[in-house]
Scaffold this motif. Structure first.
Motif, PDB file in Angstrom:
ATOM      1  N   MET A  61       0.851  -1.170   0.000  1.00 30.23           N
ATOM      2  CA  MET A  61       0.000   0.000   0.000  1.00 30.23           C
ATOM      3  C   MET A  61       0.898   1.234   0.000  1.00 30.23           C
ATOM      4  SD  MET A  61      -2.888   1.261   2.703  1.00 30.23           S
ATOM      5  CE  MET A  61      -3.925  -0.146   2.391  1.00 30.23           C
ATOM      6  N   LYS A  62       0.556   2.207  -0.793  1.00 30.13           N
ATOM      7  CA  LYS A  62       1.315   3.444  -0.910  1.00 30.13           C
ATOM      8  C   LYS A  62       0.477   4.576  -0.320  1.00 30.13           C
ATOM      9  CE  LYS A  62       3.570   6.245  -4.436  1.00 30.13           C
ATOM     10  NZ  LYS A  62       3.792   6.429  -5.869  1.00 30.13           N
ATOM     11  N   THR A  63       1.108   5.449   0.449  1.00 28.67           N
ATOM     12  CA  THR A  63       0.399   6.587   1.021  1.00 28.67           C
ATOM     13  C   THR A  63       0.854   7.871   0.358  1.00 28.67           C
ATOM     14  OG1 THR A  63       2.040   6.846   2.764  1.00 28.67           O
ATOM     15  CG2 THR A  63       0.132   5.468   3.270  1.00 28.67           C
ATOM     16  N   HIS A  64       0.006   8.871   0.368  1.00 28.21           N
ATOM     17  CA  HIS A  64       0.310  10.179  -0.209  1.00 28.21           C
ATOM     18  C   HIS A  64       0.020  11.253   0.829  1.00 28.21           C
ATOM     19  CE1 HIS A  64       0.516   8.672  -4.391  1.00 28.21           C
ATOM     20  NE2 HIS A  64      -0.401   7.812  -3.967  1.00 28.21           N
ATOM     21  N   VAL A  65       0.875  12.232   0.926  1.00 27.25           N
ATOM     22  CA  VAL A  65       0.630  13.400   1.765  1.00 27.25           C
ATOM     23  C   VAL A  65       0.384  14.562   0.818  1.00 27.25           C
ATOM     24  CG1 VAL A  65       1.573  14.960   3.501  1.00 27.25           C
ATOM     25  CG2 VAL A  65       2.102  12.520   3.612  1.00 27.25           C
ATOM     26  N   LEU A  66      -0.803  15.135   0.890  1.00 23.40           N
ATOM     27  CA  LEU A  66      -1.172  16.231   0.004  1.00 23.40           C
ATOM     28  C   LEU A  66      -1.172  17.529   0.797  1.00 23.40           C
ATOM     29  CD1 LEU A  66      -4.160  14.477  -1.779  1.00 23.40           C
ATOM     30  CD2 LEU A  66      -1.783  14.581  -2.517  1.00 23.40           C
ATOM     31  N   ARG A  67      -0.462  18.516   0.302  1.00 22.78           N
ATOM     32  CA  ARG A  67      -0.393  19.815   0.972  1.00 22.78           C
ATOM     33  C   ARG A  67      -0.801  20.900  -0.008  1.00 22.78           C
ATOM     34  NH1 ARG A  67       4.222  17.230   3.313  1.00 22.78           N
ATOM     35  NH2 ARG A  67       4.000  17.140   5.557  1.00 22.78           N
ATOM     36  N   GLY A  68      -1.284  22.000   0.527  1.00 20.79           N
ATOM     37  CA  GLY A  68      -1.690  23.126  -0.302  1.00 20.79           C
ATOM     38  C   GLY A  68      -3.031  23.661   0.143  1.00 20.79           C
ATOM     39  N   SER A  69      -3.656  24.421  -0.716  1.00 18.72           N
ATOM     40  CA  SER A  69      -4.989  24.949  -0.403  1.00 18.72           C
ATOM     41  C   SER A  69      -6.009  23.826  -0.518  1.00 18.72           C
ATOM     42  CB  SER A  69      -5.347  26.085  -1.359  1.00 18.72           C
ATOM     43  OG  SER A  69      -5.537  25.571  -2.662  1.00 18.72           O
ATOM     44  N   LYS A  70      -7.213  24.104  -0.077  1.00 16.79           N
ATOM     45  CA  LYS A  70      -8.273  23.104  -0.142  1.00 16.79           C
ATOM     46  C   LYS A  70      -8.520  22.689  -1.591  1.00 16.79           C
ATOM     47  CE  LYS A  70     -11.813  24.066   2.467  1.00 16.79           C
ATOM     48  NZ  LYS A  70     -13.123  24.506   3.005  1.00 16.79           N
ATOM     49  N   ALA A  71      -8.516  23.657  -2.489  1.00 15.87           N
ATOM     50  CA  ALA A  71      -8.748  23.360  -3.906  1.00 15.87           C
ATOM     51  C   ALA A  71      -7.603  22.535  -4.490  1.00 15.87           C
ATOM     52  CB  ALA A  71      -8.918  24.658  -4.688  1.00 15.87           C
ATOM     53  N   GLN A  72      -6.372  22.878  -4.139  1.00 16.92           N
ATOM     54  CA  GLN A  72      -5.221  22.126  -4.650  1.00 16.92           C
ATOM     55  C   GLN A  72      -5.239  20.685  -4.153  1.00 16.92           C
ATOM     56  OE1 GLN A  72      -2.247  24.725  -3.033  1.00 16.92           O
ATOM     57  NE2 GLN A  72      -1.829  25.698  -5.009  1.00 16.92           N
ATOM     58  N   ILE A  73      -5.572  20.513  -2.875  1.00 19.87           N
ATOM     59  CA  ILE A  73      -5.624  19.161  -2.320  1.00 19.87           C
ATOM     60  C   ILE A  73      -6.722  18.354  -2.997  1.00 19.87           C
ATOM     61  CG2 ILE A  73      -6.175  17.847  -0.227  1.00 19.87           C
ATOM     62  CD1 ILE A  73      -4.733  20.082   1.355  1.00 19.87           C
ATOM     63  N   ALA A  74      -7.887  18.948  -3.205  1.00 20.30           N
ATOM     64  CA  ALA A  74      -8.991  18.245  -3.867  1.00 20.30           C
ATOM     65  C   ALA A  74      -8.618  17.863  -5.296  1.00 20.30           C
ATOM     66  CB  ALA A  74     -10.242  19.113  -3.854  1.00 20.30           C
ATOM     67  N   GLU A  75      -7.944  18.763  -5.982  1.00 23.30           N
ATOM     68  CA  GLU A  75      -7.527  18.490  -7.365  1.00 23.30           C
ATOM     69  C   GLU A  75      -6.520  17.343  -7.410  1.00 23.30           C
ATOM     70  OE1 GLU A  75      -4.803  20.825 -10.561  1.00 23.30           O
ATOM     71  OE2 GLU A  75      -6.416  21.992  -9.604  1.00 23.30           O
ATOM     72  N   ASN A  76      -5.540  17.378  -6.522  1.00 22.51           N
ATOM     73  CA  ASN A  76      -4.532  16.314  -6.499  1.00 22.51           C
ATOM     74  C   ASN A  76      -5.123  14.990  -6.025  1.00 22.51           C
ATOM     75  OD1 ASN A  76      -2.500  18.010  -7.425  1.00 22.51           O
ATOM     76  ND2 ASN A  76      -1.928  18.631  -5.363  1.00 22.51           N
ATOM     77  N   LEU A  77      -6.090  15.054  -5.118  1.00 29.56           N
ATOM     78  CA  LEU A  77      -6.736  13.836  -4.640  1.00 29.56           C
ATOM     79  C   LEU A  77      -7.516  13.152  -5.757  1.00 29.56           C
ATOM     80  CD1 LEU A  77      -7.417  12.014  -2.228  1.00 29.56           C
ATOM     81  CD2 LEU A  77      -9.331  13.532  -1.749  1.00 29.56           C
ATOM     82  N   ALA A  78      -8.158  13.956  -6.599  1.00 29.17           N
ATOM     83  CA  ALA A  78      -8.936  13.390  -7.708  1.00 29.17           C
ATOM     84  C   ALA A  78      -8.043  12.671  -8.712  1.00 29.17           C
ATOM     85  CB  ALA A  78      -9.713  14.503  -8.397  1.00 29.17           C
ATOM     86  N   LYS A  79      -6.789  13.041  -8.788  1.00 26.54           N
ATOM     87  CA  LYS A  79      -5.857  12.418  -9.736  1.00 26.54           C
ATOM     88  C   LYS A  79      -5.332  11.070  -9.251  1.00 26.54           C
ATOM     89  CE  LYS A  79      -4.142  16.851 -11.425  1.00 26.54           C
ATOM     90  NZ  LYS A  79      -2.977  17.752 -11.470  1.00 26.54           N
ATOM     91  N   ILE A  80      -5.454  10.802  -7.963  1.00 28.42           N
ATOM     92  CA  ILE A  80      -4.909   9.563  -7.398  1.00 28.42           C
ATOM     93  C   ILE A  80      -5.959   8.470  -7.508  1.00 28.42           C
ATOM     94  CG2 ILE A  80      -4.043   8.458  -5.307  1.00 28.42           C
ATOM     95  CD1 ILE A  80      -3.134  11.215  -4.354  1.00 28.42           C
ATOM     96  N   SER A  81      -5.558   7.333  -8.063  1.00 36.44           N
ATOM     97  CA  SER A  81      -6.481   6.191  -8.093  1.00 36.44           C
ATOM     98  C   SER A  81      -6.361   5.474  -6.757  1.00 36.44           C
ATOM     99  CB  SER A  81      -6.123   5.242  -9.238  1.00 36.44           C
ATOM    100  OG  SER A  81      -4.830   4.713  -9.021  1.00 36.44           O
ATOM    101  N   GLY A  82      -7.445   4.993  -6.263  1.00 40.37           N
ATOM    102  CA  GLY A  82      -7.412   4.294  -4.980  1.00 40.37           C
ATOM    103  C   GLY A  82      -8.535   4.748  -4.084  1.00 40.37           C
TER     104      GLY A  82
END
Length: 75
Positions: A1-22
């Motif tokens: 299992m791979k984990t991701h730490v997303l940092r930034g504004s709420k919009a940036q985090i939501a955008e990057n989260l949508a790109k991650i499959s899982g």
């Protein structure tokens, strides 16, 4: 299992989260609490809820240096 730490504004985090499959299993959100603006809230005694557990100081105590540093029976 791979984990991701997303940092930034709420919009940036939501955008990057949508790109991650899982699957998203947990999120930690830091929410700033507003400072009290009314004087009644600011004047509130923050220790009021602990009053029932507060030591009253009704007991005579020998707090002299000699009493503090000398051992009593059983010590």
């Amino acid at each position: 299992m791979k984990t991701h730490v997303l940092r930034g504004s709420k919009a940036q985090i939501a955008e990057n989260l949508a790109k991650i499959s899982g699957e998203v299993r947990e999120a930690i959100v830091f929410e700033e609490e507003p400072a009290p603006t009314s004087t009644a809230a600011a004047a509130r005694d923050i220790f009021d809820e602990m009053r029932p557990y507060e030591a009253q100081g009704n007991t005579a105590v020998d707090d002299s240096r000699e009493a503090v540093y000398s051992r009593v029976d059983g010590e």
